[in-house]
Design a protein around this motif. Sequence first.
Motif, PDB file in Angstrom:
ATOM      1  N   LEU A  23      90.276  84.263  38.853  1.00 55.58           N
ATOM      2  CA  LEU A  23      88.949  84.138  39.422  1.00 55.58           C
ATOM      3  C   LEU A  23      88.172  85.407  39.104  1.00 55.58           C
ATOM      4  N   VAL A  24      86.996  85.259  38.487  1.00 56.19           N
ATOM      5  CA  VAL A  24      86.191  86.430  38.163  1.00 56.19           C
ATOM      6  C   VAL A  24      84.902  86.481  38.971  1.00 56.19           C
ATOM      7  N   ASP A  25      84.506  85.357  39.555  1.00 52.33           N
ATOM      8  CA  ASP A  25      83.296  85.335  40.367  1.00 52.33           C
ATOM      9  C   ASP A  25      83.227  84.013  41.120  1.00 52.33           C
ATOM     10  N   HIS A  26      82.398  83.980  42.135  1.00 48.06           N
ATOM     11  CA  HIS A  26      82.105  82.741  42.845  1.00 48.06           C
ATOM     12  C   HIS A  26      80.712  82.865  43.439  1.00 48.06           C
ATOM     13  N   LYS A  27      80.032  81.725  43.546  1.00 47.47           N
ATOM     14  CA  LYS A  27      78.692  81.699  44.128  1.00 47.47           C
ATOM     15  C   LYS A  27      78.592  80.475  45.021  1.00 47.47           C
ATOM     16  N   THR A  28      78.045  80.686  46.191  1.00 53.08           N
ATOM     17  CA  THR A  28      77.824  79.592  47.121  1.00 53.08           C
ATOM     18  C   THR A  28      76.327  79.386  47.243  1.00 53.08           C
ATOM     19  N   GLN A  29      75.900  78.155  47.011  1.00 55.04           N
ATOM     20  CA  GLN A  29      74.493  77.806  47.151  1.00 55.04           C
ATOM     21  C   GLN A  29      74.381  76.744  48.237  1.00 55.04           C
ATOM     22  N   ALA A  30      73.175  76.349  48.568  1.00 52.39           N
ATOM     23  CA  ALA A  30      72.950  75.405  49.667  1.00 52.39           C
ATOM     24  C   ALA A  30      73.757  74.115  49.496  1.00 52.39           C
ATOM     25  N   ASN A  31      73.805  73.589  48.277  1.00 51.79           N
ATOM     26  CA  ASN A  31      74.464  72.303  48.044  1.00 51.79           C
ATOM     27  C   ASN A  31      75.649  72.374  47.098  1.00 51.79           C
ATOM     28  N   SER A  32      76.025  73.575  46.681  1.00 54.48           N
ATOM     29  CA  SER A  32      77.097  73.664  45.694  1.00 54.48           C
ATOM     30  C   SER A  32      77.881  74.968  45.807  1.00 54.48           C
ATOM     31  N   ILE A  33      79.088  74.916  45.242  1.00 54.67           N
ATOM     32  CA  ILE A  33      79.955  76.081  45.131  1.00 54.67           C
ATOM     33  C   ILE A  33      80.326  76.203  43.662  1.00 54.67           C
ATOM     34  N   HIS A  34      80.185  77.398  43.125  1.00 54.85           N
ATOM     35  CA  HIS A  34      80.508  77.642  41.724  1.00 54.85           C
ATOM     36  C   HIS A  34      81.646  78.655  41.665  1.00 54.85           C
ATOM     37  N   ILE A  35      82.722  78.271  40.968  1.00 51.48           N
ATOM     38  CA  ILE A  35      83.903  79.117  40.832  1.00 51.48           C
ATOM     39  C   ILE A  35      84.056  79.444  39.350  1.00 51.48           C
ATOM     40  N   TYR A  36      84.123  80.738  39.032  1.00 54.16           N
ATOM     41  CA  TYR A  36      84.185  81.196  37.646  1.00 54.16           C
ATOM     42  C   TYR A  36      85.604  81.660  37.319  1.00 54.16           C
ATOM     43  N   LEU A  37      86.194  81.019  36.314  1.00 52.07           N
ATOM     44  CA  LEU A  37      87.574  81.301  35.925  1.00 52.07           C
ATOM     45  C   LEU A  37      87.644  81.726  34.465  1.00 52.07           C
ATOM     46  N   GLU A  38      88.489  82.718  34.193  1.00 47.18           N
ATOM     47  CA  GLU A  38      88.751  83.145  32.811  1.00 47.18           C
ATOM     48  C   GLU A  38      90.238  83.042  32.544  1.00 47.18           C
ATOM     49  N   GLU A  39      90.579  82.547  31.366  1.00 47.01           N
ATOM     50  CA  GLU A  39      91.989  82.434  30.994  1.00 47.01           C
ATOM     51  C   GLU A  39      92.598  83.828  30.867  1.00 47.01           C
ATOM     52  N   LEU A  40      93.793  83.966  31.382  1.00 44.33           N
ATOM     53  CA  LEU A  40      94.511  85.238  31.316  1.00 44.33           C
ATOM     54  C   LEU A  40      94.870  85.573  29.868  1.00 44.33           C
ATOM     55  N   ASN A  41      95.025  86.842  29.600  1.00 44.87           N
ATOM     56  CA  ASN A  41      95.402  87.278  28.251  1.00 44.87           C
ATOM     57  C   ASN A  41      96.929  87.309  28.146  1.00 44.87           C
TER      58      ASN A  41
END
Length: 121
Positions: A23-41
């Motif tokens: 997990l590199v980031d996450h954002k919560t908005q009024a109607n949505s949740i955004h989860i940011y993932l990067e593949e491990l090296n």
Amino acid sequence: MHDSFQALLHLVIPEGVSDYFKLVDHKTQANSIHIYLEELNSIPLEYQSNRLQSKGFFDEVILQDFPLRGREVFLHVKRRRWLNLDSNKVVFRNWEVVAKGTRITQDFAAFLKAISRYQGT
């Protein structure tokens, strides 16, 4: 990232995803949740005998997941790519190899199927 948040993350993303992504980031908005993932090296099993050099990521892929608390959930996934120094070709993790011979959940299988559609350029 706080340990308690990391523990909750396993309840949100498909089981097994955290074995290959961070997990590199996450954002919560009024109607949505955004989860940011990067593949491990971590070098894919099928290339363990080759000399690989990380060359960053393919373009981000956005997958819609199951809603959570009435909000749409989007997984923003960045797959890693490597330069195979032995063949001078760009390589990436083969998700069919990962799934073969393992016991994976249906959620993780669906995740693998979705990201396998995007080979990148």
